[in-house]
Scaffold this active site. Structure first.
Site, PDB file in Angstrom:
ATOM      1  N   TYR A  92     -16.131  26.597  47.650  1.00 23.71           N
ATOM      2  CA  TYR A  92     -15.869  27.873  46.955  1.00 23.71           C
ATOM      3  C   TYR A  92     -17.196  28.556  46.605  1.00 23.71           C
ATOM      4  O   TYR A  92     -17.365  29.760  46.849  1.00 23.71           O
ATOM      5  CB  TYR A  92     -15.041  27.611  45.699  1.00 23.71           C
ATOM      6  CG  TYR A  92     -14.573  28.867  44.999  1.00 23.71           C
ATOM      7  CD1 TYR A  92     -13.483  29.592  45.491  1.00 23.71           C
ATOM      8  CD2 TYR A  92     -15.212  29.326  43.850  1.00 23.71           C
ATOM      9  CE1 TYR A  92     -13.052  30.749  44.849  1.00 23.71           C
ATOM     10  CE2 TYR A  92     -14.778  30.474  43.205  1.00 23.71           C
ATOM     11  CZ  TYR A  92     -13.694  31.180  43.707  1.00 23.71           C
ATOM     12  OH  TYR A  92     -13.271  32.320  43.073  1.00 23.71           O
ATOM     13  N   SER A 134     -17.503  36.103  42.878  1.00 19.76           N
ATOM     14  CA  SER A 134     -17.289  35.219  41.718  1.00 19.76           C
ATOM     15  C   SER A 134     -18.628  34.981  41.036  1.00 19.76           C
ATOM     16  O   SER A 134     -19.679  35.087  41.681  1.00 19.76           O
ATOM     17  CB  SER A 134     -16.730  33.871  42.206  1.00 19.76           C
ATOM     18  OG  SER A 134     -16.726  32.917  41.146  1.00 19.76           O
TER      19      SER A 134
END
Ligand code: NAD
Length: 253
Positions: free
Chosen positions: A155, A142
């Protein structure tokens, strides 16, 4: 001839979003695809759609956060297709919150699904690729593996771990012909993005409009992420290893 003709590819998280687009893109490139997901209905639907379009696919239901699930998925793929030439780790989850907002269970689960799975599948797939003379692993990290973000502590930690695990694996396994890379998407139109809005208690339209604030002024499509994954997985990326490639409409820029 497709870019992955004669290859067997395993894609995790292939029942939805980016993983689904990768599975379809790989099938269009003539790979036989093992579609792995924890959601049986979703995996079977993706598999059926590939087969109906003339491709080759097998659905495997597995939780890739668990050693047993990963081992079963790899064993099923080998039994069906003889080996694994390409692995795309796309399974992932998000729990939005700062360290004071998330629970220990949130921390453990996100790290298990997003990071442990890359290790658990990697340790089984690397020996198969070595025996076959090489292979390619592409993980979906990401943009938040390259920089921080608000209320997304676990995350961000998990995706940074994927980025540096990618580099470490590229160094260890490059000499045996295995390339290891990751793609770092910016906000992409999948169910996960909408879940984030719900987790933050944000209104979806406003959340998506904010996500589009980047140089290309829009969020991404899963197919655009899959195109970058195919580039890295196939011979087009033959001299590329250990990279974390942003595919984010300029978000990191
Ligand atoms: N959508 C975005 O904006 C975005 C941005 C950057 C990175 N990513 C990453 O892309 C990847 C795909 O996300 P997405 O947006 O397509 O999400 P998604 O929710 O649409 O798809 C995720 C898929 O993974 C599966 N999955 C979840 N846990 C699993 C487990 N334990 N075992 C097996 N399968 C499991 C789900 O069932 C689902 O089919 C994730 O790693 C995510 O972190 C997404």
């Amino acid at each position: 001839m497709g870019a992955l003709s004669g290859k067997h590819a395993m894609v995790t998280g292939a029942g939805s979003g980016i993983g689904r687009a990768v599975a379809r893109t790989f099938a269009d490139a003539r790979a036989a695809v093992t579609v792995v997901d924890i959601d049986a209905g979703a995996a079977e639907q993706v598999c059926r759609r590939i087969v109906d379009a003339g491709g080759t696919a097998t659905a495997v239901v597995a939780d890739v956060s668990e050693p047993g699930g990963c081992d079963r998925a790899v064993a099923a793929a080998v039994e069906r297709h003889g080996g694994i030439d390409v692995l795309c780790n796309a399974a992932g989850i998000i729990r939005r919150g700062s360290v004071t907002e998330i629970s220990e269970d949130d921390w453990t689960r996100v790290m298990a699904v997003n990071v442990d799975s890359v290790f658990l599948l990697g340790r089984r797939v690397v020996p198969l690729m070595e025996a076959a003379g090489g292979g390619s692993i592409v993980s979906i990290a990401s943009g938040w593996g390259l920089k921080g973000g608000d209320r997304a502590a676990v995350y961000c930690a998990s995706k940074a771990a994927v980025v540096n695990l990618t580099r470490a694996m590229a160094i260890d396994h490059g000499p045996r012909g295995i390339r290891v890379n990751c793609v770092c998407p910016g906000d992409t139109d999948t169910p996960m993005l909408r879940q984030e809005a719900a987790q933050l208690g944000a209104e979806t339209t406003a959340f998506l409009a904010e996500a589009a604030e980047r140089p290309l002024a829009r969020i991404g499509r899963p197919e655009e992420i899959a195109a970058a994954v195919l580039f890295l997985a196939a011979d087009t990326g033959s001299f590329v290893t250990g990279v974390a490639l942003p595919v984010d409409g300029g978000g990191i820029a």
